[in-house]
Design an enzyme around this catalytic site. Structure first.
Site, PDB file in Angstrom:
ATOM      1  CG  HIS A 397      -4.184  -1.986   3.973  1.00 51.79           C
ATOM      2  ND1 HIS A 397      -4.999  -2.172   3.398  1.00 51.79           N
ATOM      3  CD2 HIS A 397      -4.297  -1.966   5.309  1.00 51.79           C
ATOM      4  CE1 HIS A 397      -6.266  -2.666   4.188  1.00 51.79           C
ATOM      5  NE2 HIS A 397      -5.574  -2.254   5.220  1.00 51.79           N
ATOM      6  CB  CYS A 446      -5.371  -2.145  -2.864  1.00 50.47           C
ATOM      7  SG  CYS A 446      -6.575  -3.348  -2.344  1.00 50.47           S
TER       8      CYS A 446
END
Length: 811
Positions: A397, A446
């Site tokens: 993440h 991301c």
């Protein structure tokens, strides 16, 4: 229950049974002149509800029943005669029976002292007060955002030695038995300035403002970023207004005033007025000078003489060399408070094998906490030196704010901020300080904006060394995807990168090829595209050979450090008293994941049945007893080493070796039966294998170095936060949905009070088996009444297979 039951036009026998029981008990125990007989008499004379002597006698006989109540019988008869709650309330009021009257008409709760918003210093004691009037007994409960404050059940909430985590919005709920009221929201702003006031502002007079952080003069050139900060403490919460040359600035009502791209018109004298309804202060006045960009380079006529010659335009074909090559690969999957991922397992493994073919010294780590990530990076920096090629790969993440990228550890809270994560740009700066020959960052995460984190980093400019290459798995503001292949997940980026990584090409040319390959993939077209940033002017490639003329002290230190992180225990043979011999072997799946395999290599003929297994591993390690001592590596969760491990063994996978504090000690148990004897005999041996692999570097310890890979919220630090202590508490995505403007009945801050409070925009890269998913965040602003407070996970179904090898099922 808010309001009065007396206003409801309903008969008495429609009241809830608990309320009727409470009302009857009050009348049964009433003093003379206020009991049930007095109520019956008053109802006949004023209320038009007449009861016969026989009916009253039947009511009185209820005392002979075990749980009988004359008053309950009377109320039932009055209800059957059509007596309403309104009429009963008037009768009780006439009787002056206040206790019974309060049962039907509970008093409203009135907040008489509201909590005040305030800005304080880290380390101070804070007291938030909420006092209310009401009856019969009031109960208090404080909330921070949507989360109940432990032990916050008194009118005054006292927070000792507050820190940045205590910042946020607080509200108090006051309730009696049947009604409740909420106070107004109070914002707590905690300034962590690390002693900037030298202790003088720890005792600020009440209702006064003290400016702790003043803006600094700046000398900029056109196109650079202007960031001015002013920080103050006070009660009530200070407000801000920035001025330039005496005129108030539009959008200058925050602690931080920022211009992303300055021009000469932004030059002038700046200051900030800090005020509340009790006090008014002005910061220091500072000068901001904006100069034009210099485009001239001083040189001589001799320097210019050869620039136009065609033969000098040709690039040198001389091969580049690396002094050494080192790589740190980190993959985070098993997040504590966020969706778990799959692809980092395979991606880190594949990249490790490829880089080792290119003579890189590789440290590969899975599932690291924040201090473990910081310590791992610090150990990586120790391997760097002049001319060394450094490569750092991260899968997990992440997010990107204001041009800075952040890697999220597995223990990051929900929501997370910059202080919980590692800033990539800060690590890159530390790499450049080592005068490395090539710095490659590959970020498979991301890059969506984290709306909950408003931290602005002020970083020193990177050196102009022309040695930086960034390979982002996706574009700014976009997500990265995983895709499943034969039960395992690969990231889209790594799927294409590993097919080209061994090519003998300049690293930027190689990444351009990967970008073209990804652009042809119809599964992610318009969803994910590789972004390359580079300041590389030399023809440097990952395939460049290592050339060392003299073995330096630095080189020896690098080799020693690398060896420490990859040292496996030697295979051993254990001899048991019964004559059984067991071979114990070890294999490294990652630098912090090891496979232990056992097999019986010698068994006396008189022993009929024999079984050996390992157990009793340290609690620090991640060893699931249900997945230990399995007949295949896959059963232990190890899908990557099957072909490299010996057959016919029992396998146990040990993860999180970085958490190992002492030597790794475990038990080898042997169960056997002699021929013709039913009894099972046990033998045990304790085995100590020291500190294998990464455990030797002790990166489990609290962050122990002087490095700083993320924001330091202080006047001398590289960052400051526009809205510290933003409001809502960490909502967990597994919560059920609630009303748009309330969380568990708690009203959300109004738009006026929460204008600077942004909900977290989650960054997910997760892959549900057999489908390609983009996790969409649905975190609203508090004032958006048309959206839910709970994030919704949505699936992008891609109806195709991937070159016949990556199968995506259609749902």
């Amino acid at each position: 229950m808010a309001g009065s039951l007396a206003a409801a036009p309903l008969p008495i026998n429609r009241l809830a049974e608990p309320l009727l029981r409470k009302l009857s008990d009050s009348l049964d125990r009433a003093a003379p002149g206020k009991g049930w007989r007095d109520l019956a008499q008053l109802a006949g004379s004023q209320g038009g509800v007449r009861l016969s002597s026989l009916e009253l006698e039947q009511c009185s006989l209820q005392v002979l029943e075990p749980e009988g109540s004359p008053s309950r019988s009377l109320l039932q008869l009055m209800g059957e005669r059509g007596c309403t709650v309104q009429e009963l309330t008037e009768l009780l009021q006439t009787l002056e029976h206040s206790e019974a009257f309060q049962c039907l008409s509970p008093p409203s709760i009135k907040i008489v002292v509201e909590p005040e918003s305030q800005a304080v210093l880290s380390g101070q004691m804070v007291k938030l007060s909420c006092w209310a009037a009401g009856y019969p007994l009031l109960h208090y409960q404080w909330f921070k955002g949507g989360k109940m404050v432990p032990h916050g059940n008194s009118p005054e909430l006292v927070l000792n030695q507050v820190n940045a985590d205590d910042a946020g919005f607080y509200i108090c709920r006051v309730n009696s038995d049947s009604s409740y009221e909420f106070s107004r929201w109070a914002q707590l702003d905690v300034c962590d300035i690390q002693g900037a006031c030298h202790g003088s502002c720890l005792e600020v007079p009440e209702k006064k403002i003290h400016i702790c952080i003043h803006p600094q003069s700046q000398n900029l050139i056109v196109g650079e970023i202007l960031v001015l900060q002013c920080g103050a403490i006070g009660i009530p919460m200070p407000q801000y207004q920035w001025y330039r040359n005496g005129s108030p600035l539009t959008n200058g009502d925050k602690k931080v005033y920022m211009v992303s791209c300055v021009d000469t018109e932004h030059q002038g004298t700046y200051w900030c007025r800090v005020y509340n309804d009790q006090d008014n202060q002005e910061s220091k006045k500072v000068k901001v000078i904006i100069g034009g960009k210099s485009i001239a380079v001083e040189c001589t006529e001799e320097d210019l003489s050869g620039l136009g010659r065609p033969e000098l335009k040709e690039q040198s074909t001389e091969r580049q060399f690396a002094v050494d090559k080192v790589a740190l690969l980190m993959g985070n999957m098993s997040y504590c408070h966020h969706p778990k991922l799959k692809a980092p397992l395979v991606d880190v493994y594949d990249l490790t094998n490829l880089l080792r073919q290119l003579d890189f010294k590789v440290v590969s780590l899975l599932d690291l906490t924040e201090p473990e990530m910081r310590n791992a990076v610090d150990e990586f920096l120790l391997l760097l030196d002049k001319g060394v090629y450094g490569l750092l790969y991260y899968a997990g993440h992440g997010y990107e704010n204001y041009g800075n990228s952040f890697m999220v550890p597995i223990d990051a809270p929900n929501p997370y901020r910059a202080t919980n994560c590692l800033c990539v740009q800060n690590i890159l700066k530390l790499m450049q300080e080592k005068d490395t020959g090539l710095n490659v960052f590959l970020l498979d995460m991301c890059r969506k904006r984290n709306e909950y984190d408003n931290t602005v980093l002020i970083l020193d400019a990177l050196k102009v060394t022309a040695n930086i290459v960034f390979g982002y798995a996706t574009c700014q503001g976009a997500e990265a995807f995983e895709i499943q292949q034969s039960g395992l997940a690969n990231g889209i980026f790594m799927k294409f990168l590993k097919e080209r990584l061994l090519e003998d090409k300049k690293i930027t040319v190689l990444l351009d090829g990967v970008a073209e390959d990804m652009g042809k993939c119809h599964l992610t077209k318009g969803k994910q595209a590789l972004e390359i940033r580079s300041s590389l002017s030399e023809k440097r490639a990952l395939t460049d050979p290592i050339q060392q003329t003299v073995t330096s002290v630095e080189s020896l230190a690098r080799n020693l450090q690398w060896a420490k992180a990859h040292e496996l225990p030697e295979s051993m043979c254990l001899q048991f008293k019964c004559g059984v011999q067991i071979q114990l072997g070890f294999a490294a799946e990652f630098s912090n994941v090891m496979i232990v395999y056992t097999r019986i290599v010698k068994k006396p003929e008189e022993i009929a049945v024999c079984k050996a297994y390992v157990t009793d591993f340290p609690l620090d390690l991640d060893v699931d007893p249900k997945e230990a001592n399995k007949g295949t590596p896959e059963e232990t969760g190890s899908y990557l080493l099957s072909k490299d491990l010996p057959k016919h063994c029992l396998y146990t996978r040990i993860s999180s070796l970085q958490k190992l504090k002492e030597d790794l000690t475990f038990m080898v148990c042997l169960h056997y039966e002699y021929e013709g004897v039913d009894d099972v005999v046990d033998e045990r041996k304790v085995v100590n294998i020291g500190k294998p692999l990464i455990a030797k570097l002790r990166i489990h310890q609290g962050y122990r170095k002087s490095r700083c890979f993320q924001s330091c919220c202080g006047p001398t630090g590289p960052c400051f936060t526009q809205s510290p202590g933003a409001g809502a508490a960490g909502y967990c995505p597994c919560h059920h949905s609630h009303q748009p403007h309330s969380y568990a009945g708690i009203p959300q801050p109004s738009p006026a009070s929460s204008a600077s409070v942004l909900q977290p925009a989650k960054c997910h890269c997760s892959m549900i088996p057999n489908s390609l998913i983009a996790w969409q965040s649905k975190w609203p602003y508090p004032s958006d009444s048309n959206r839910s407070n709970i994030p919704v996970e949505t699936t992008d179904e891609l109806e195709s297979d991937f070159s016949g090898s990556l199968r995506l099922s259609q749902q």
